[in-house]
Enzyme design. Structure first.
Site, PDB file in Angstrom:
ATOM      1  CG  HIS A 469      -1.769  -1.164   1.429  1.00  0.00           C
ATOM      2  ND1 HIS A 469      -2.270  -1.557   2.659  1.00  0.00           N
ATOM      3  CD2 HIS A 469      -2.266  -2.039   0.529  1.00  0.00           C
ATOM      4  CE1 HIS A 469      -3.029  -2.634   2.512  1.00  0.00           C
ATOM      5  NE2 HIS A 469      -3.037  -2.952   1.230  1.00  0.00           N
TER       6      HIS A 469
HETATM    7  C1  LIG Z   1      -1.093  -8.213  -3.165  1.00  0.00           C
HETATM    8  C2  LIG Z   1      -1.889  -6.959  -2.970  1.00  0.00           C
HETATM    9  C3  LIG Z   1      -3.015  -6.975  -2.159  1.00  0.00           C
HETATM   10  C4  LIG Z   1      -3.737  -5.792  -1.958  1.00  0.00           C
HETATM   11  N1  LIG Z   1      -4.855  -5.855  -1.186  1.00  0.00           N
HETATM   12  C5  LIG Z   1      -5.534  -4.710  -0.932  1.00  0.00           C
HETATM   13  C6  LIG Z   1      -6.698  -4.739  -0.123  1.00  0.00           C
HETATM   14  O1  LIG Z   1      -7.136  -5.779   0.336  1.00  0.00           O
HETATM   15  N2  LIG Z   1      -7.325  -3.554   0.118  1.00  0.00           N
HETATM   16  C7  LIG Z   1      -6.870  -2.373  -0.370  1.00  0.00           C
HETATM   17  O2  LIG Z   1      -7.463  -1.337  -0.083  1.00  0.00           O
HETATM   18  N3  LIG Z   1      -5.789  -2.330  -1.181  1.00  0.00           N
HETATM   19  C8  LIG Z   1      -5.123  -3.470  -1.464  1.00  0.00           C
HETATM   20  N4  LIG Z   1      -4.033  -3.431  -2.292  1.00  0.00           N
HETATM   21  C9  LIG Z   1      -3.622  -2.115  -2.851  1.00  0.00           C
HETATM   22  C10 LIG Z   1      -4.477  -1.721  -4.061  1.00  0.00           C
HETATM   23  O3  LIG Z   1      -4.297  -2.641  -5.102  1.00  0.00           O
HETATM   24  C11 LIG Z   1      -4.069  -0.310  -4.493  1.00  0.00           C
HETATM   25  O4  LIG Z   1      -4.292   0.573  -3.401  1.00  0.00           O
HETATM   26  C12 LIG Z   1      -4.892   0.207  -5.669  1.00  0.00           C
HETATM   27  O5  LIG Z   1      -4.806  -0.649  -6.771  1.00  0.00           O
HETATM   28  C13 LIG Z   1      -4.362   1.597  -6.073  1.00  0.00           C
HETATM   29  O6  LIG Z   1      -5.152   2.076  -7.123  1.00  0.00           O
HETATM   30  P1  LIG Z   1      -4.587   3.165  -8.145  1.00  0.00           P
HETATM   31  O7  LIG Z   1      -5.585   3.289  -9.229  1.00  0.00           O
HETATM   32  O8  LIG Z   1      -4.211   4.380  -7.385  1.00  0.00           O
HETATM   33  O9  LIG Z   1      -3.206   2.557  -8.694  1.00  0.00           O
HETATM   34  P2  LIG Z   1      -2.946   1.218  -9.512  1.00  0.00           P
HETATM   35  O10 LIG Z   1      -4.024   0.227  -9.250  1.00  0.00           O
HETATM   36  O11 LIG Z   1      -1.557   0.801  -9.218  1.00  0.00           O
HETATM   37  O12 LIG Z   1      -3.084   1.668 -11.034  1.00  0.00           O
HETATM   38  C14 LIG Z   1      -2.166   2.551 -11.621  1.00  0.00           C
HETATM   39  C15 LIG Z   1      -2.177   2.322 -13.131  1.00  0.00           C
HETATM   40  O13 LIG Z   1      -1.385   3.355 -13.729  1.00  0.00           O
HETATM   41  C16 LIG Z   1      -0.631   2.804 -14.779  1.00  0.00           C
HETATM   42  N5  LIG Z   1       0.542   3.643 -15.038  1.00  0.00           N
HETATM   43  C17 LIG Z   1       1.613   3.826 -14.233  1.00  0.00           C
HETATM   44  N6  LIG Z   1       2.477   4.668 -14.819  1.00  0.00           N
HETATM   45  C18 LIG Z   1       1.950   5.013 -16.013  1.00  0.00           C
HETATM   46  C19 LIG Z   1       2.368   5.853 -17.085  1.00  0.00           C
HETATM   47  N7  LIG Z   1       3.532   6.531 -17.032  1.00  0.00           N
HETATM   48  N8  LIG Z   1       1.580   5.951 -18.181  1.00  0.00           N
HETATM   49  C20 LIG Z   1       0.386   5.292 -18.252  1.00  0.00           C
HETATM   50  N9  LIG Z   1      -0.050   4.474 -17.265  1.00  0.00           N
HETATM   51  C21 LIG Z   1       0.722   4.358 -16.159  1.00  0.00           C
HETATM   52  C22 LIG Z   1      -0.260   1.414 -14.287  1.00  0.00           C
HETATM   53  O14 LIG Z   1       0.069   0.591 -15.383  1.00  0.00           O
HETATM   54  C23 LIG Z   1      -1.534   0.991 -13.542  1.00  0.00           C
HETATM   55  O15 LIG Z   1      -2.397   0.258 -14.362  1.00  0.00           O
HETATM   56  C24 LIG Z   1      -3.308  -4.589  -2.551  1.00  0.00           C
HETATM   57  C25 LIG Z   1      -2.183  -4.580  -3.380  1.00  0.00           C
HETATM   58  C26 LIG Z   1      -1.481  -5.759  -3.593  1.00  0.00           C
HETATM   59  C27 LIG Z   1      -0.267  -5.724  -4.461  1.00  0.00           C
END
Ligand SMILES: Cc1cc2nc3c(=O)[nH]c(=O)nc-3n(C[C@H](O)[C@H](O)[C@H](O)COP(=O)(O)OP(=O)(O)OC[C@H]3O[C@@H](n4cnc5c(N)ncnc54)[C@H](O)[C@@H]3O)c2cc1C
Ligand code: SF4
Length: 532
Positions: A469
């Protein structure tokens, strides 16, 4: 898809970078309001009908689970230099759906105290918004993602609305640990989670594959691709495999003009838009801002405070497991059904917040046990019987405070497949985290020992696992000298640049972050809409 399908759109209101849950939710929210939205995503699309095959691949011991979503290689290179190794390629996924493709799905709200660490305890900093400001957005996020939960948690923050679905019932091994907690005067309750306990929003109820992490083949577990599909049905355009290389601003340095992205054939394109939302997660968001340095912003975009990349936090994860002399009769469930938040709202400043969850772990799979033993015939059957059935375990997520030296920078010597410096991660734990961890581990041991288990593993307090996280690297605040974004999540420096990510959290509490990311994103979408 041909390269021309990835050509820039001519007239765009909003360009969203990243197609995880934050990118998907903001794209849907703005497309639904009638705006022209383009989403640029670095990773590939993953069709729903491939997920069963991906699960089968994961179940074969010859395959590492990071292969399921293709993490690693030059595209995902990074370096780790802190006192604890940061395993980036198991904590984020690049693909349509983002890291939620393999998250577990727990969706608790932060507690009011998490927004007030400085005023309550004299630690770290307060958020510029309070729990009550986010409360309606939390309810909206629970409904948008589909959260199963119950109002049985005596320590939960106040809420007015029921959960969209009923909670999952406690598992068999929960009842063993629950009895031990009762002896210790610890209250146990259910876990809110973005997993369908009944059919919801056109997706099926959970059918119990038990492989939620790394892949849910049924679609019962929410992931960010749900909102990407909804955004597309409202007219948004989503381009996959187009990593954004940098953002470019106007001559005055007041507005972002374009996101420069690369297509799989290596060509670069400029996507112009009126508003930009960066939703790349807490490592790639600061990296993109640092990569976008210019003559006006030599230290990186939106970085006049110097805070971009700093204050990296994660939740510290501690496992304590043991064996019972009797079989538990536990099946592999894939997610937890009981936790306790009893130790969350602390009175003294240190130790801080943590929660303990019960693992529904049944031990290594029969295939793993058989292959790991190396024996034959009756010997192998006996070994499998020994390894299956008596496992019991707990996990604790522990709060860590922000530290400016815990940070993401650009590695001066290593580049990725596009020639850009890779992220260098310097993750430190800190005294507050370690002191809190010691209390959490003691509590976990007490529960297992009260249940009659002999403890066979405990993560050392000084060497936590990453909770996966990452947070804090473009922090939110009222003061532009101390923070990167304002309470609307708009950068202080550029008037049309918004960040939707856990990177904006000033402090991280110990609750899983994604529901809070979704709530903040829904709020930010209203502000972007007002600016269009
Ligand atoms: C094993 C595991 C278990 C988890 N369990 C939980 C849970 O139970 N509860 C919880 O709240 N959270 C959990 N999480 C965390 C959760 O997955 C993240 O908090 C959440 O996915 C974040 O969302 P986001 O959209 O901010 O980022 P992300 O889901 O990381 O998405 C970011 C996206 O941006 C894209 N990107 C990055 N850089 C660029 C660029 N330069 N150009 C274009 N695209 C780009 C990436 O490819 C990605 O697809 C877990 C994570 C893991 C790894
Ligand atoms: S247990 Fe439920 S949520 Fe997990 S993988 Fe199976 S169907 Fe999906």
């Amino acid at each position: 898809m041909s390269a021309t399908d990835r050509a820039p759109s001519e007239r765009v209101d909003v360009c969203v970078v990243g197609a995880g849950p934050a990118g998907g939710i903001v794209a849907h929210s703005l497309a639904e309001r009638g705006h022209d939205v383009v989403v640029l995503e670095a990773g590939p699309r993953v069709p729903l009908d491939e997920r069963l095959e991906r699960m089968e691949r994961h179940q074969r011991p010859a395959h590492d689970w990071t292969e399921v979503w293709g993490m690693g290689g030059d595209r995902d290179a990074y370096t780790s230099t802190g006192d604890v190794d940061y395993p980036l390629n198991s904590t984020r996924i690049k693909g349509v759906g983002g890291t939620t493709l393999h998250w577990i799905g727990y969706t608790p709200r932060l507690h009011p105290k998490d927004f007030e660490m400085e005023s309550r305890y004299g630690l770290a900093t307060d958020w510029p918004i309070a729990y009550d400001d986010l409360r309606p957005y939390y309810a909206e996020a629970e409904s948008a993602m589909g959260v199963a939960g119950a109002e049985d948690n005596p320590f939960a923050p106040p809420r007015e609305e029921p959960f969209p679905m009923e909670a999952f019932p406690p598992s068999h091994s929960d009842s063993i640990l629950d009895a031990a907690c009762e002896q210790l005067d610890i209250d146990v309750h259910s876990v809110p989670q973005a997993r369908n306990s009944e059919g919801y929003d056109g997706r099926s109820a959970c059918v119990g594959y038990g492989t939620c992490h790394p892949v849910c083949p049924s679609g019962a577990k929410y992931d960010g691709s749900v909102h990407i599909r909804k955004a597309e049905s409202e007219g948004a355009r989503v381009l996959d495999r187009v990593p954004v290389q940098r953002l470019e601003h106007d001559p005055e340095g007041e507005r972002v003009e374009a996101a420069v992205y690369a297509t799989p054939d290596g060509t670069e394109h400029r996507q112009e838009a009126r508003q930009f939302v960066v939703a790349c997660g807490a490592i790639e968001t600061p990296r993109l801002l640092l990569l976008s340095k210019s003559d006006i912003y030599p230290d990186g975009l939106a970085n006049s405070s110097g805070a971009v990349g700093r204050y990296l936090m994660d939740h510290l994860l501690y496992l304590v497991t043991g064996r019972l002399a009797e079989p538990t009769g536990q099946h592999q469930v894939g997610f937890s059904t009981s936790v306790t938040h009893q130790f969350y709202d602390h009175e003294e400043s240190t130790p801080g917040s943590f929660f303990v969850g019960f693992l529904n772990y049944a031990g290594p799979s029969p295939v793993e046990a058989a292959l790991g033993d190396g024996g034959w015939g009756d010997d192998i059957t006996a070994a499998m019987e020994r390894s299956y059935g008596g496992h019991i375990g707990t996990e604790a997520l522990v709060e860590q405070l922000p530290d400016p030296d815990s940070r993401v920078t650009l590695d001066p010597s290593e580049t990725d497949d596009h020639g850009n410096p890779v992220p260098q991660i310097h993750w430190t734990v800190g005294d507050h985290g370690r002191a809190t961890a010691e209390k959490a581990i003691r509590t976990q041991r007490d529960i297992l020992e009260e249940a009659g288990a002999s403890v066979d593993y405990a993560t050392p307090a000084h060497s936590p696992l990453s909770g996966s996280h990452p947070m804090g690297t473009t922090r939110m605040g009222d003061d532009p000298d101390e923070s990167v974004v304002d309470p609307r999540l708009r950068t202080h420096d550029l008037e049309n640049l918004t960040v939707a990510s856990s990177s904006v959290f000033p402090t991280g509490g110990a609750m899983n972050p994604t529901l809070t990311i979704a709530a903040l994103t829904l709020k930010a979408a209203e502000h972007v809409d007002a600016d269009l």
